[in-house]
Enzyme design. Sequence first.
Site, short mmCIF file in Angstrom:
data_model
loop_
_atom_site.label_atom_id
_atom_site.label_comp_id
_atom_site.label_asym_id
_atom_site.label_seq_id
_atom_site.Cartn_x
_atom_site.Cartn_y
_atom_site.Cartn_z
N GLU A 164 -3.50 7.58 -3.87
CA GLU A 164 -3.27 6.28 -3.26
C GLU A 164 -3.06 5.21 -4.33
OE1 GLU A 164 -5.97 5.12 0.29
OE2 GLU A 164 -6.78 4.06 -1.42
N TYR A 221 0.85 -1.19 0.00
CA TYR A 221 0.00 0.00 0.00
C TYR A 221 0.89 1.24 0.00
CZ TYR A 221 -3.04 3.69 1.69
OH TYR A 221 -3.72 4.88 1.80
#
Length: 379
Positions: free
Chosen positions: A189, A101
Site C-alpha cells: 500500500e 491512495y
Amino acid sequence: MNLHEYQARSILRAAGVPMPDGDVASTPDEVEVIAARLGGKVVVKAQVHAGGRGKAGGVKLAATPKEARELAGKILGMTIKGLTVEKVLVVPTADIASESYVGLIMDRESQRPVFMVSAAGGVDIEEVAATAPEKILRLPVDPRYGLFPHQAMGLALFLYRDFAQARAAAGIMRQLYSVFIANGASLAEINPLVTTPAGAVLALDAKISIDDNELDRRPDLALLRDESAEDPSEVMARKAGLTFIKLDGNVGCVVNGAGLAMATMDLVKYYGGEPANFLDIGGSSNPEKVVNALRIITADPNVKAILFNIFGGITRTDDVANGIVAATSQFKVNLPIVIRLTGTNQEKAFEILNGVGMRALSDMDEAVKQAVALAKEAA
Ligand code: GDP
Ligand code: MN
C-alpha cells in the site's frame, strides 16, 4: 508478517518507486545528524505496525535539524495503539499538492490480487470505503498475465487528469504489482501517493505485509521481522510451532486443527462466552506442544478458564493427556481446565487424566458450556 515503513520503502525504492531518500534512527542525536545530512527540513515518522500514525502524533514536520531532534525526543518512546515507538524514519519534507491512495491486497473472494485506488488519499481508506465507496476504483488482476499497461493507465487516470502524472502513476502501479508478487505479499500500500506543486508523483508512505507462508522460501524476508514490535505471546507461539492469535475474551482455547478451533470459538460465543485466543496445536500430537500452549495461555491475565477441545484423528488423545499432565506438574495452573477429548486412544487418555484426578468429557457442547460458566464465575 508486517514490515516497518522503512523496510517497505527500501523494497519499493529498489523496484524504482520514486520516494524521497531517508534513514532510520533510534535516538534524537542520530535524528539530528540525519536531518542535517538531508538538508534540514524533514519529516520524523514513528516506526510502528499501526496505521493512522499521523493522527496519533507520530508524524511531525521539522524545519531544522535541531527541531527534528526535539520532535524525535517526543516521538521515540511514545505509544501508538499500544505499541511503543523504538525507531523513527527521517525523510526530507515533500511539498504536497494532492494525496491519493494506491493499494494492492490478496482478495480471497476473487482469488486474485486486487488493486484499490482513490483520489481521496492520505486519510483512512476504510473510512472512504464506508462513507464514499464510489471514490474507490477496484481492479482484480489475473496473476497469469500480471498487470497490463492499459490496466495500469486506467487506474492512474482515475487519479489524475494530467497525462504525464497519470503515466508516472501507472509506472508506480506496475512497480507496486511486481513488488507484491516477488515478495509474496498479502498487502502492499502507498498512502499517500502525492503530487508536488512542481508536478512530480511521489510515494510518501509505504506498508507491506508478507504472507507468513512465504517466509520458509524467503529467509531474507524473514530476517526483517521485528519481534519487539509484535505481541509477545504470538512470538512465543510461533517459536513453539503453534498457530496462535490473541483475542480479548477470557476463555482460553486449546484445539487441534484450524477448522475445529474456529468451530470451538463459535460455540464459546454461542453459549455467551468470549474466546481469549485462537490456538491450533496442529495435527501431530507432541506433548511438548500442549505444555507450550498452556504456558502461553496462562500468561494472559484475562484468561479465567481453559478449554481443551481435541478430536483425535492423527492426533492421539493420550499424547494430549500426557501433555496436560506434564504441564500441570511443571508449573502451577491456577485456572479451571475443562477437557473434551474424543477419538484415537480416548480410553487411554481418560485413564491418564483420571490418574491425576482430572476429568475429561467427550461431548463438545457440554465442555464449552462448562468452560463458559467457569469463566463467568471467576470474572
Ligand atoms: P500514517 O498516518 O501512519 O498513514 O502516516 P503517513 O506517512 O501517511 O503520514 C500522514 C500524513 O502526514 C500524510 O498523509 C501527509 O498529509 C503528512 N505528511 C507525511 N509526509 C509528509 C511530507 O513530506 N510533507 C508534508 N507536507 N506532509 C507530509
Ligand atoms: Mn499513510
